[in-house]
Design an enzyme around this catalytic site. Structure first.
Site, mmCIF file in Angstrom:
data_model
loop_
_atom_site.group_PDB
_atom_site.id
_atom_site.type_symbol
_atom_site.label_atom_id
_atom_site.label_comp_id
_atom_site.label_asym_id
_atom_site.label_seq_id
_atom_site.Cartn_x
_atom_site.Cartn_y
_atom_site.Cartn_z
ATOM 1 N N CYS A 51 -9.263 0.801 -13.197
ATOM 2 C CA CYS A 51 -9.933 0.520 -14.479
ATOM 3 C C CYS A 51 -10.667 -0.628 -14.272
ATOM 4 O O CYS A 51 -10.434 -1.638 -13.493
ATOM 5 C CB CYS A 51 -8.885 0.180 -15.501
ATOM 6 N N LYS B 195 -9.420 1.359 -5.495
ATOM 7 C CA LYS B 195 -9.601 0.375 -4.651
ATOM 8 C C LYS B 195 -8.685 -0.889 -4.883
ATOM 9 O O LYS B 195 -8.026 -1.534 -3.952
ATOM 10 C CB LYS B 195 -10.924 -0.414 -4.615
HETATM 11 C C1 F6R Z 1 -6.402 2.081 2.556
HETATM 12 C C2 F6R Z 1 -6.460 0.748 1.691
HETATM 13 C C3 F6R Z 1 -5.053 0.534 1.043
HETATM 14 C C4 F6R Z 1 -4.994 -1.151 0.665
HETATM 15 C C5 F6R Z 1 -3.754 -1.393 -0.431
HETATM 16 C C6 F6R Z 1 -3.533 -2.702 -0.559
HETATM 17 O O1 F6R Z 1 -7.557 1.807 2.969
HETATM 18 O O2 F6R Z 1 -7.366 0.065 1.603
HETATM 19 O O3 F6R Z 1 -4.024 0.796 1.697
HETATM 20 O O4 F6R Z 1 -4.537 -1.667 1.852
HETATM 21 O O5 F6R Z 1 -3.840 -0.564 -1.471
HETATM 22 O O6 F6R Z 1 -4.456 -3.307 -1.138
HETATM 23 P P1 F6R Z 1 -4.600 -4.829 -0.974
HETATM 24 O O7 F6R Z 1 -5.200 -5.111 0.433
HETATM 25 O O8 F6R Z 1 -5.986 -5.019 -1.948
HETATM 26 O O9 F6R Z 1 -3.434 -5.343 -1.717
#
Ligand code: F6R
Length: 610
Positions: free
Chosen positions: A2, A605
Site C-alpha cells: 500500500c 517491496k
Molecule cells: C527478496 C527480498 C525480500 C526482503 C524481505 C525483507 O528479494 O527483497 O525477501 O529481503 O521482504 O525486507 P526488508 O529487508 O525491507 O526488511
C-alpha cells in the site's frame, strides 16, 4: 505494501498524485485510486483494479479530476479481493470524507457491526471503510476532534490520509506502525508512504512518529502528539536525487540496481575504513558490554535473513561467540532468551517490515540492545533501534533485492571486524587481509558485471527448467539461499536451496535426468566436498551449473556441465562476489520467460502486514 500520497497546494493535484503513486508502485499493489477536491465539483473519486495506467487512463492522466487538494493510494489487498470497490480511497456515508489507509484495522469487524446497527451502509469488504464511516459518525464540525475519537476506537496499524469536503483547505495524516513522511514545498505540502513519491517536488521532509497527527495546508504543516500538543518536527534534507529513483535508460530497475552495486559498495565501505581501521559512525557499544555478551542474535526476513546466515559464519569465526540467526516472524513468537546482556542485530532494507519491527520490539521489551542495519533513513526500525548503521545503498525500487543485500553484507563484514578488534579475537593479519580485500570488492564486482553476457548465455540454456536446486556448504549454502530466492521470486521457477550434505537425507530423490542443479563451490576449504556433491548429482542425471573462483575453474570444468567464475577473494567475502552472477542469472532467466521483473506477482517491496 500500500502506498499513500497526499498533496495540497496551488497546482492540480491529480497529476502529482498519479506521479507519486507511480513512484510507489515498487511497494507492490493490485489496485489504485484518487480523491480530489474542487470547489465547483466537490469531492471526486476515481478507483481502478489493476496497474496504475488503468487508473491514469480513467482520469485522462489527471485532467478529469480538477482540484488542488487530494489523496491517492495503491492497494495491496488484505481484507477483500482486489476490485474497484475495495480500492481506496473509501468514502464515508455522506460522501464528504475520503480516507486512504496503509496497515490493518484489527477490530474493524466489531466497529462495522456497531455502525451497521446505527444504520450505516458499507460498500466494500475492507477494514479501511470502517475508518471513513467512524469519522462520519463522530464528526460534528471539527475533523481533528473526530479523528482523535477514531484513533481511540481503532486497534491495529495505520497510516491514514484524510480529505474532507467541509475542510478542503487541509489534509489530515496520522500514523501508527505504518510509515508516513511529510514534505514541505513552496506554497504546498505533501504526504507519502516514503520519500520516493515526493523527492521530485521537495527534498525537505520530516518523518511522522507513532501517535502523531499532522494537519497539512498550503501554508505549512502542523504536527500534534497524541495529547494534541503541538510538536516541533525536525526537518531533514533527503540527500539523494530523483534520478536515483528512475530507470536512467535501463529496461528494469533490477538491472540498474545490479549494475549500481560496485558504487553502492564503495559508498558503504570506503568512509568506514580509515587509516587501516574500521570506523563505525556513532556506534557506542561499550567494550565491557561486548565482552559480557554470551550470545548475539541476528533477526530479519527474506534476503536480509540470508545476509544474517552469512553473518553467523563470519561473526562466530571472528568473535568466537555463539550467534543465533532467526527469522523475525518466528523469533517474535518463540520466547527468545534475550536479556540485558544480549545484542540483537536487526537487518532490514526498508526498515518497515512488520515482522522485523515486531521482533525488534520484543527483543527490546526483554531488555536486549538493538543494533539495526537499515537502508531507508528515518524508517521505523532505524528510529526504534538503540544504534543504527545505514547501508547507504540509495533507493532500491525493484522488488528483488540486489544492492541492498550487497551493502548489508558489507556492513556485517565491517561489524564482525570491528567487534573482533575490540574483543581481541581477530588476528591482526586477518583483520588487515579482510579490510584490504573489502576495498577491492567493487573493482572485482565490476569485472563480474563486465562478463554478464556469459551469464546471459547460461540463462538461455536453462531458462526452460521447471525446478532448480541450489547446493553448497558453509557460506556457499548461505549464498544458495539468496540465489534460489531471487530466481524463484522473479522467474516463478520452483527452486530450493540445500546444504549439500543434506541432499542425501531426502531431497536427492528429486534429482533425475535434466534437473538443474546450481552447485556453489566458491569456498576453498570445502571445494573437494563441493566437487563430490557435483559428481553425486551428475551421476543421477542432473545438469550442473557451477559457480567457483577463477583458480578452480579447470577442476570444476572436469565435472560440471557449465562453470561461472568469480575473482579470488578472502573466504569471508566470497558471498559478496558470488551473489552477483546469481542475480544476473535470475534476471536473464526471468527476462527470457517474459516475467514482470521489477514487480513480480503477489509480492510487495515493503511487507508491512503480518
Ligand atoms: C527478496 C527480498 C525480500 C526482503 C524481505 C525483507 O528479494 O527483497 O525477501 O529481503 O521482504 O525486507 P526488508 O529487508 O525491507 O526488511
Amino acid at each position: 505494501m500500500c502506498g499513500i500520497v497526499g498533496f495540497i497546494g496551488a497546482q492540480q493535484a491529480a497529476p502529482i498524485l498519479l506521479d507519486g503513486l507511480q513512484r510507489l508502485e515498487y511497494r507492490g499493489y493490485d489496485s489504485a485510486g484518487l480523491a480530489v477536491y474542487d470547489s465547483a465539483r466537490g469531492l471526486q473519486l476515481a478507483k481502478a483494479k489493476g496497474r496504475l495506467h488503468v487508473l491514469s487512463e480513467l482520469v485522462d492522466g489527471g485532467a478529469k479530476l480538477a482540484g488542488t487538494a487530494g489523496v491517492g493510494h495503491t492497494r495491496w489487498a488484505t481484507h477483500g479481493e482486489p476490485s474497484d470497490t475495495n480500492s481506496h480511497p473509501h468514502l464515508s456515508d455522506s460522501g464528504r470524507i475520503a480516507v486512504v489507509h496503509n496497515g490493518i484495522i484489527e477490530n474493524y469487524m466489531e466497529i462495522k457491526e456497531y455502525l451497521q446497527g446505527k444504520g450505516m451502509v458499507f460498500h466494500s469488504d475492507t477494514d479501511t471503510e470502517v475508518v471513513a464511516q467512524l469519522l462520519e459518525y463522530y464528526y460534528e464540525d471539527d475533523l481533528v476532534e473526530a479523528t482523535f475519537k477514531v484513533l481511540h476506537r481503532i486497534e491495529g496499524s495505520y497510516a491514514l490520509g484524510i480529505l474532507c469536503a467541509d475542510h478542503p483547505d487541509q489534509l489530515i495524516a496520522v500514523r501508527k506502525d505504518s510509515p508516513l513522511v511529510l514534505g514541505y514545498g513552496e506554497g504546498c505540502s505533501f504526504l507519502a508512504s516514503d520519500v520516493t513519491a515526493l523527492i521530485k517536488y521537495t527534498k525537505t521532509v520530516s518523518y511522522m512518529e507513532d501517535g502523531e497527527l499532522a494537519i497539512l495546508t498550503r501554508d505549512g504543516i502542523q504536527v500534534y502528539d497524541s495529547l494534541l500538543q503541538p510538536v516541533e518536527k525536525e526537518r531533514t534534507t533527503v540527500d539523494w536525487d530523483i534520478s536515483d529513483a528512475e530507470k536512467g535508460g535501463y529496461e528494469h530497475f533490477m538491472f540498474k540496481e545490479i549494475m549500481e552495486q560496485p558504487e553502492a559498495l564503495r559508498k558503504a565501505v570506503s568512509p568506514r575504513i580509515q587509516n587501516g581501521r574500521v570506523v563505525l559512525e556513532n556506534l557506542t557499544l561499550e567494550p565491557d558490554f561486548l565482552r559480557r555478551l554470551s550470545r548475539l542474535y541476528i533477526v530479519a526476513c527474506g534476503s536480509s535473513y540470508h545476509v544474517g546466515v552469512v553473518g553467523k559464519y563470519l561473526l562466530e569465526r571472528l568473535l568466537r561467540k555463539p550467534v543465533e540467526v532467526a527469522l523475525a516472524s518466528e523469533f517474535r513468537y518463540s520466547e527468545p532468551l534475550v536479556d540485558e546482556n544480549s545484542l540483537v542485530i536487526v537487518i532490514s532494507q526498508s526498515g518497515e517490515t512488520l515482522d522485523t519491527m515486531a521482533a525488534l520490539r520484543e527483543a527490546k521489551r526483554l531488555g536486549g540492545r538493538i543494533l539495526s542495519i537499515v537502508n531507508v533513513v528515518g524508517s521505523s526500525i532505524a528510529r526504534e533501534s538503540d544504534q543504527v548503521l545505514y547501508t547507504w545503498a540509495g533507493p532500491e525500487i525493484a522488488v528483488a533485492t540486489t544492492k541492498a543485500y550487497s551493502t548489508q553484507m558489507a556492513v556485517v563484514d565491517l561489524l564482525a571486524l570491528y567487534f573482533g578488534k575490540i574483543l581481541g579475537t581477530v588476528e591482526e593479519s586477518e583483520y588487515h587481509a579482510v579490510l584490504d580485500e573489502m576495498l577491492l570488492l567493487p573493482g572485482k564486482m565490476e569485472a563480474i558485471l563486465s562478463n554478464k553476457d556469459d551469464i546471459q548465455y547460461f540463462a538461455s540454456q536453462y531458462f526452460n527448467h521447471d525446478s532448480v536446486f541450489f547446493i553448497g556448504r558453509n557460506v556457499d549454502y548461505a549464498l544458495g539461499l539468496e540465489g534460489s530466492l531471487t530466481l524463484k521470486e522473479i522467474s516463478y521457477i520452483h527452486s530450493e536451496a540445500y546444504a549439500s550434505g543434506e541432499l542425501k537425507h531426502g531431497t536427492i530423490s528429486l534429482i533425475e535426468d535434466g534437473t538443474l542443479v546450481v552447485a556453489l563451490g566458491t569456498y576453498g576449504k570445502l571445494f573437494d566436498k563441493a566437487m563430490a556433491n557435483v559428481l553425486e548429482v551428475r551421476s543421477r542425471g542432473a545438469d550442473v551449473l557451477a559457480l567457483t573462483t577463477e583458480n578452480r575453474r579447470a577442476d570444476m570444468e572436469k565435472n560440471a556441465n557449465a562453470v561461472i567464475t568469480i575473482p579470488e577473494t578472502h573466504d569471508m567475502l566470497l558471498p559478496s562476489l558470488g551473489v552477483v552472477p546469481l542475480q544476473l542469472f535470475a534476471y536473464y532467466v526471468a527476462l527470457m520467460r517474459g516475467c514482470d521483473i521489477d514487480k513480480p506477482r503477489n509480492l510487495a517491496k515493503s511487507v508491512t502486514v503480518e
